[in-house]
Scaffold this active site. Structure first.
Site, PDB file in Angstrom:
ATOM      1  N   ASN A   9       0.867  -1.220   0.011  1.00  0.00           N
ATOM      2  CA  ASN A   9      -0.057   0.112   0.251  1.00  0.00           C
ATOM      3  C   ASN A   9       0.722   1.284   0.090  1.00  0.00           C
ATOM      4  O   ASN A   9       1.525   1.502   1.074  1.00  0.00           O
ATOM      5  CB  ASN A   9      -0.984  -0.237   1.256  1.00  0.00           C
ATOM      6  CG  ASN A   9      -1.815   1.274   1.497  1.00  0.00           C
ATOM      7  OD1 ASN A   9      -1.803   2.114   0.419  1.00  0.00           O
ATOM      8  ND2 ASN A   9      -2.429   1.384   2.564  1.00  0.00           N
ATOM      9  N   TRP A  10       1.060   1.733  -0.990  1.00  0.00           N
ATOM     10  CA  TRP A  10       2.003   2.937  -1.232  1.00  0.00           C
ATOM     11  C   TRP A  10       1.345   4.230  -0.641  1.00  0.00           C
ATOM     12  O   TRP A  10       2.082   5.182  -0.531  1.00  0.00           O
ATOM     13  CB  TRP A  10       2.219   3.425  -2.866  1.00  0.00           C
ATOM     14  CG  TRP A  10       3.056   2.085  -3.421  1.00  0.00           C
ATOM     15  CD1 TRP A  10       3.536   1.013  -3.061  1.00  0.00           C
ATOM     16  CD2 TRP A  10       3.467   2.444  -4.827  1.00  0.00           C
ATOM     17  NE1 TRP A  10       3.940   0.346  -3.969  1.00  0.00           N
ATOM     18  CE2 TRP A  10       4.154   1.218  -5.148  1.00  0.00           C
ATOM     19  CE3 TRP A  10       3.444   3.357  -5.801  1.00  0.00           C
ATOM     20  CZ2 TRP A  10       4.883   1.114  -6.289  1.00  0.00           C
ATOM     21  CZ3 TRP A  10       4.140   3.197  -7.144  1.00  0.00           C
ATOM     22  CH2 TRP A  10       4.430   1.972  -7.372  1.00  0.00           C
ATOM     23  N   LYS A  11       0.090   4.310  -0.221  1.00  0.00           N
ATOM     24  CA  LYS A  11      -0.611   5.560   0.267  1.00  0.00           C
ATOM     25  C   LYS A  11      -0.407   6.743  -0.650  1.00  0.00           C
ATOM     26  O   LYS A  11      -0.272   6.645  -1.923  1.00  0.00           O
ATOM     27  CB  LYS A  11      -0.366   5.745   1.673  1.00  0.00           C
ATOM     28  CG  LYS A  11      -0.143   4.369   2.716  1.00  0.00           C
ATOM     29  CD  LYS A  11       0.093   4.682   3.872  1.00  0.00           C
ATOM     30  CE  LYS A  11      -0.017   3.239   4.785  1.00  0.00           C
ATOM     31  NZ  LYS A  11      -0.031   3.348   6.134  1.00  0.00           N
ATOM     32  N   HIS A  96      -9.708   0.988   4.738  1.00  0.00           N
ATOM     33  CA  HIS A  96      -8.318   1.054   5.392  1.00  0.00           C
ATOM     34  C   HIS A  96      -8.584   2.217   6.517  1.00  0.00           C
ATOM     35  O   HIS A  96      -9.255   2.887   6.435  1.00  0.00           O
ATOM     36  CB  HIS A  96      -7.170   1.550   4.456  1.00  0.00           C
ATOM     37  CG  HIS A  96      -5.933   1.804   5.145  1.00  0.00           C
ATOM     38  ND1 HIS A  96      -5.419   2.623   6.210  1.00  0.00           N
ATOM     39  CD2 HIS A  96      -4.758   0.898   4.933  1.00  0.00           C
ATOM     40  CE1 HIS A  96      -4.157   2.609   6.273  1.00  0.00           C
ATOM     41  NE2 HIS A  96      -3.795   1.269   5.722  1.00  0.00           N
ATOM     42  N   GLU A  98      -6.979   4.623   7.584  1.00  0.00           N
ATOM     43  CA  GLU A  98      -6.791   5.860   7.437  1.00  0.00           C
ATOM     44  C   GLU A  98      -8.297   6.437   6.829  1.00  0.00           C
ATOM     45  O   GLU A  98      -8.468   7.682   6.871  1.00  0.00           O
ATOM     46  CB  GLU A  98      -5.382   6.336   6.735  1.00  0.00           C
ATOM     47  CG  GLU A  98      -4.198   5.888   7.498  1.00  0.00           C
ATOM     48  CD  GLU A  98      -3.183   5.417   6.740  1.00  0.00           C
ATOM     49  OE1 GLU A  98      -2.966   5.535   5.387  1.00  0.00           O
ATOM     50  OE2 GLU A  98      -2.393   4.961   7.383  1.00  0.00           O
ATOM     51  N   GLU A 168      -5.553  -5.455  10.345  1.00  0.00           N
ATOM     52  CA  GLU A 168      -4.555  -4.051  10.563  1.00  0.00           C
ATOM     53  C   GLU A 168      -4.820  -3.489  11.844  1.00  0.00           C
ATOM     54  O   GLU A 168      -5.498  -2.493  11.887  1.00  0.00           O
ATOM     55  CB  GLU A 168      -4.484  -3.340   9.519  1.00  0.00           C
ATOM     56  CG  GLU A 168      -4.129  -3.554   8.029  1.00  0.00           C
ATOM     57  CD  GLU A 168      -3.372  -2.736   7.175  1.00  0.00           C
ATOM     58  OE1 GLU A 168      -2.250  -2.877   6.696  1.00  0.00           O
ATOM     59  OE2 GLU A 168      -4.403  -1.961   6.931  1.00  0.00           O
ATOM     60  N   GLY A 174       2.098   2.080  10.781  1.00  0.00           N
ATOM     61  CA  GLY A 174       3.138   3.060  10.549  1.00  0.00           C
ATOM     62  C   GLY A 174       3.745   3.622  11.839  1.00  0.00           C
ATOM     63  O   GLY A 174       4.294   4.396  11.985  1.00  0.00           O
ATOM     64  N   SER A 214       3.448  -2.207  10.505  1.00  0.00           N
ATOM     65  CA  SER A 214       4.805  -2.198  10.721  1.00  0.00           C
ATOM     66  C   SER A 214       5.422  -3.630  10.202  1.00  0.00           C
ATOM     67  O   SER A 214       6.374  -3.803  10.995  1.00  0.00           O
ATOM     68  CB  SER A 214       5.082  -1.721  12.037  1.00  0.00           C
ATOM     69  OG  SER A 214       4.688  -0.490  12.184  1.00  0.00           O
ATOM     70  N   GLY A 235       2.885  -1.255   4.303  1.00  0.00           N
ATOM     71  CA  GLY A 235       2.848   0.395   3.922  1.00  0.00           C
ATOM     72  C   GLY A 235       4.307   0.654   3.715  1.00  0.00           C
ATOM     73  O   GLY A 235       4.773   0.427   2.713  1.00  0.00           O
ATOM     74  N   GLY A 236       4.920   1.402   4.623  1.00  0.00           N
ATOM     75  CA  GLY A 236       6.207   1.831   4.398  1.00  0.00           C
ATOM     76  C   GLY A 236       7.077   0.900   3.916  1.00  0.00           C
ATOM     77  O   GLY A 236       7.938   1.408   2.924  1.00  0.00           O
TER      78      GLY A 236
HETATM   79  C1  PEP Z   1      -0.903   0.141   6.144  1.00  0.00           C
HETATM   80  O1  PEP Z   1      -0.991   1.361   6.052  1.00  0.00           O
HETATM   81  O2  PEP Z   1      -1.533  -0.745   5.482  1.00  0.00           O
HETATM   82  C2  PEP Z   1       0.328  -0.434   6.627  1.00  0.00           C
HETATM   83  C3  PEP Z   1       0.541  -1.658   7.072  1.00  0.00           C
HETATM   84  O3  PEP Z   1       1.361   0.604   6.872  1.00  0.00           O
HETATM   85  P1  PEP Z   1       2.717   0.195   7.748  1.00  0.00           P
HETATM   86  O4  PEP Z   1       3.315  -1.073   7.014  1.00  0.00           O
HETATM   87  O5  PEP Z   1       3.814   1.405   7.200  1.00  0.00           O
HETATM   88  O6  PEP Z   1       2.497   0.117   9.149  1.00  0.00           O
END
Ligand code: PEP
Length: 251
Positions: A9-11, A96, A98, A168, A174, A214, A235-236
């Protein structure tokens, strides 16, 4: 049997040239090998058509990060499921945290999005998860169950079997604070039990449930080793091709 999946997920990251460069780099990395899991990337909307035209989409599936809860019309700034599908993308992340937190997406709105995604032959990657206060007060199973019930349990068994779930925990997204493998397994087993009660063992056993929060090359193996953890929503660590590839390679 259910698939193992690693989805990135590049956001709201990467300009179009940067996004194309990242997708191309990953495509090259995977071109000489056959990953042991399904690989999906979810760039921003405006990158989708260029990326599907550039990479091998049989090897790397392409997903949107959202779609509208309306079919078409006067909804300025929105992007419909049909538009996403027309770019060559085949997946859409829905629910998600967010989107739920910053854009007020309720279970009822998400139910409409799920319906429209399925109608347009997009596979929803449906996110669920509790916030820290809900974990600390011990109500996390109830929270996750009601998120699933509120947006997915109206579906026929046939349609539910098209859904990918992503657990999640919001406190892990994050933050660098990952759920322990035990916490992830406990929740994933609970989710599978919840699906079994509604749709039966066969559908539950065939539903892929990803972990997100994470997840990185250092902890992915331990998380994915759990019986009910079928991969990750990343994500990251999906923003660097080498890190994302290292996570894919844990399978
Ligand atoms: C996400 O937002 O879907 C996610 C898992 O982010 P991160 O890996 O950065 O915690």
């Amino acid at each position: 049997m259910r698939k193992n999946i690693v989805a990135g997920n590049w956001k709201m990251n990467k300009t179009l040239p940067e996004g194309l460069a990242l997708a191309t780099e990953l495509d090259k990395m995977l071109s000489g090998c056959q990953p042991k899991c399904e690989v999906i990337i979810a760039p921003p909307f405006i990158h989708l058509a260029s990326i599907t035209a550039t990479i091998d989409t049989k090897k790397i599936g392409v997903s949107a990060q959202n779609c509208a809860d309306k079919e078409s019309g006067a909804y300025t700034g929105e992007v419909s499921a049909a538009m996403v599908k027309s770019t060559g993308a085949n997946y859409v992340i829905l629910g998600h945290s967010e989107r739920r937190t910053y854009y007020g997406e309720t279970p009822a709105i998400l139910k409409e999005k799920v319906n429209l995604a399925l109608k347009n032959e997009l596979t929803p990657i449906f996110c669920i998860g509790e916030v820290l206060a809900e974990r600390e007060s011990g109500i996390y199973f109830d929270v996750v169950k009601s998120q699933i019930e509120g947006s997915l349990f109206h579906l026929s068994a046939e349609d539910f079997s098209k859904i990918i779930l992503a657990y999640e925990p919001v406190w892990a997204i994050g933050t660098g604070k990952t759920a322990t493998p035990q916490q992830a397994q406990e929740m994933h087993a609970f989710i599978r039990k919840t699906i079994t009660e509604k749709y039966g063992k066969n559908i539950a056993e065939n539903t892929s449930i990803l972990y997100g929060g994470s997840c990185n090359p250092a902890n992915a193996k331990e998380l994915f080793a759990n019986e009910d953890v079928d991969g990750g929503l990343i994500g990251g660590a999906s923003l660097k091709a080498a890190d994302f590839k290292a996570i894919i390679d844990t399978f």
